[in-house]
Design an enzyme around this catalytic site. Structure first.
Site, PDB file in Angstrom:
ATOM      1  N   HIS A  60      40.313  46.505  -2.193  1.00 38.92           N
ATOM      2  CA  HIS A  60      40.779  44.202  -1.742  1.00 38.92           C
ATOM      3  C   HIS A  60      39.856  44.090  -3.007  1.00 38.92           C
ATOM      4  O   HIS A  60      38.204  43.732  -2.466  1.00 38.92           O
ATOM      5  CB  HIS A  60      41.340  43.939  -1.508  1.00 38.92           C
ATOM      6  CG  HIS A  60      42.887  43.886  -0.647  1.00 38.92           C
ATOM      7  ND1 HIS A  60      43.700  43.083   0.058  1.00 38.92           N
ATOM      8  CD2 HIS A  60      43.194  45.311  -0.665  1.00 38.92           C
ATOM      9  CE1 HIS A  60      44.687  44.286   0.621  1.00 38.92           C
ATOM     10  NE2 HIS A  60      44.786  45.175   0.137  1.00 38.92           N
ATOM     11  N   GLU A  62      38.398  40.150  -2.047  1.00 39.24           N
ATOM     12  CA  GLU A  62      37.512  39.432  -1.738  1.00 39.24           C
ATOM     13  C   GLU A  62      36.856  40.718  -0.295  1.00 39.24           C
ATOM     14  O   GLU A  62      35.364  39.818  -0.394  1.00 39.24           O
ATOM     15  CB  GLU A  62      38.681  39.372   0.070  1.00 39.24           C
ATOM     16  CG  GLU A  62      39.442  38.555  -0.802  1.00 39.24           C
ATOM     17  CD  GLU A  62      40.960  39.150  -1.147  1.00 39.24           C
ATOM     18  OE1 GLU A  62      40.690  40.100  -2.288  1.00 39.24           O
ATOM     19  OE2 GLU A  62      41.499  38.133  -0.627  1.00 39.24           O
ATOM     20  N   CYS A  90      45.027  37.952   1.908  1.00 38.23           N
ATOM     21  CA  CYS A  90      45.813  39.130   2.328  1.00 38.23           C
ATOM     22  C   CYS A  90      45.670  38.538   4.120  1.00 38.23           C
ATOM     23  O   CYS A  90      44.495  38.314   4.305  1.00 38.23           O
ATOM     24  CB  CYS A  90      46.316  40.078   2.676  1.00 38.23           C
ATOM     25  SG  CYS A  90      44.912  40.913   2.652  1.00 38.23           S
ATOM     26  N   CYS A  93      42.310  40.478   4.279  1.00 33.59           N
ATOM     27  CA  CYS A  93      40.841  39.905   3.884  1.00 33.59           C
ATOM     28  C   CYS A  93      40.848  38.294   4.614  1.00 33.59           C
ATOM     29  O   CYS A  93      39.127  37.786   4.503  1.00 33.59           O
ATOM     30  CB  CYS A  93      41.318  39.530   2.266  1.00 33.59           C
ATOM     31  SG  CYS A  93      41.521  41.480   1.196  1.00 33.59           S
TER      32      CYS A  93
END
Length: 160
Positions: A60, A62, A90, A93
């Site tokens: 991801h 992040e 999410c 993260c």
């Protein structure tokens, strides 16, 4: 709660995160971008999604930006930093952002306004140890991801 950055500065950094989202989109990834900024206003890292290209479940934006930020600073403690991400993080993260001790999270699009499926599957941001600022460049952040999925659905729809 006063933001650590002015709205103008927050928008400037979110536009940089949007550039990362565009690069992710252009490489076939879900278009989410992230930049990490220190308290002096320097961007110390930037990243987009790499789940598909790296075959990494944790790829991801992040997580990628946090890892690059830690490497750039030589420490896992990013308490002097703020995270700017185009989509509400999410749970994975959000946990990583908390573990990095960042001081603030700024995000553009709300997860539920974009995908809806995460509703009820989120860490309440009010319970986080960092300040949270929502809706930075929200329309642009929301549109890039909605357009990505709209085009993806069109490609999957058989011609009649």
């Amino acid at each position: 709660m006063e933001p650590g950055f002015s709205m103008t500065d927050a928008e400037k950094y979110m536009l940089e995160a949007l550039k990362e989202a565009e690069a992710s989109r252009d490489s076939g990834e879900i278009p989410v971008g992230c930049v990490i900024v220190d308290s002096s206003g320097n961007i110390i890292s930037r990243a987009g999604n790499t789940r598909e290209s790296a075959l990494a479940v944790h790829g991801h934006a992040e997580i990628n930006a946090l890892n690059c930020g830690a490497a750039a600073l030589g420490t896992l403690d990013l308490s002097d930093c703020s995270v700017f991400v185009t989509l509400q993080p999410c749970p994975m993260c959000t946990g990583a952002i908390a573990a990095a001790n960042v001081s603030a999270l700024y995000f553009g699009a709300s997860a539920t306004s974009v995908d809806g499926f995460r509703e009820g599957f989120e860490i309440p941001l009010s319970a986080c140890s960092f300040d949270v600022y929502r809706g930075i460049c929200e329309e642009s952040c929301s549109e890039i991801i909605k357009e990505f999925f709209r085009k993806k659905r069109e490609k999957q729809t058989p011609e009649q």
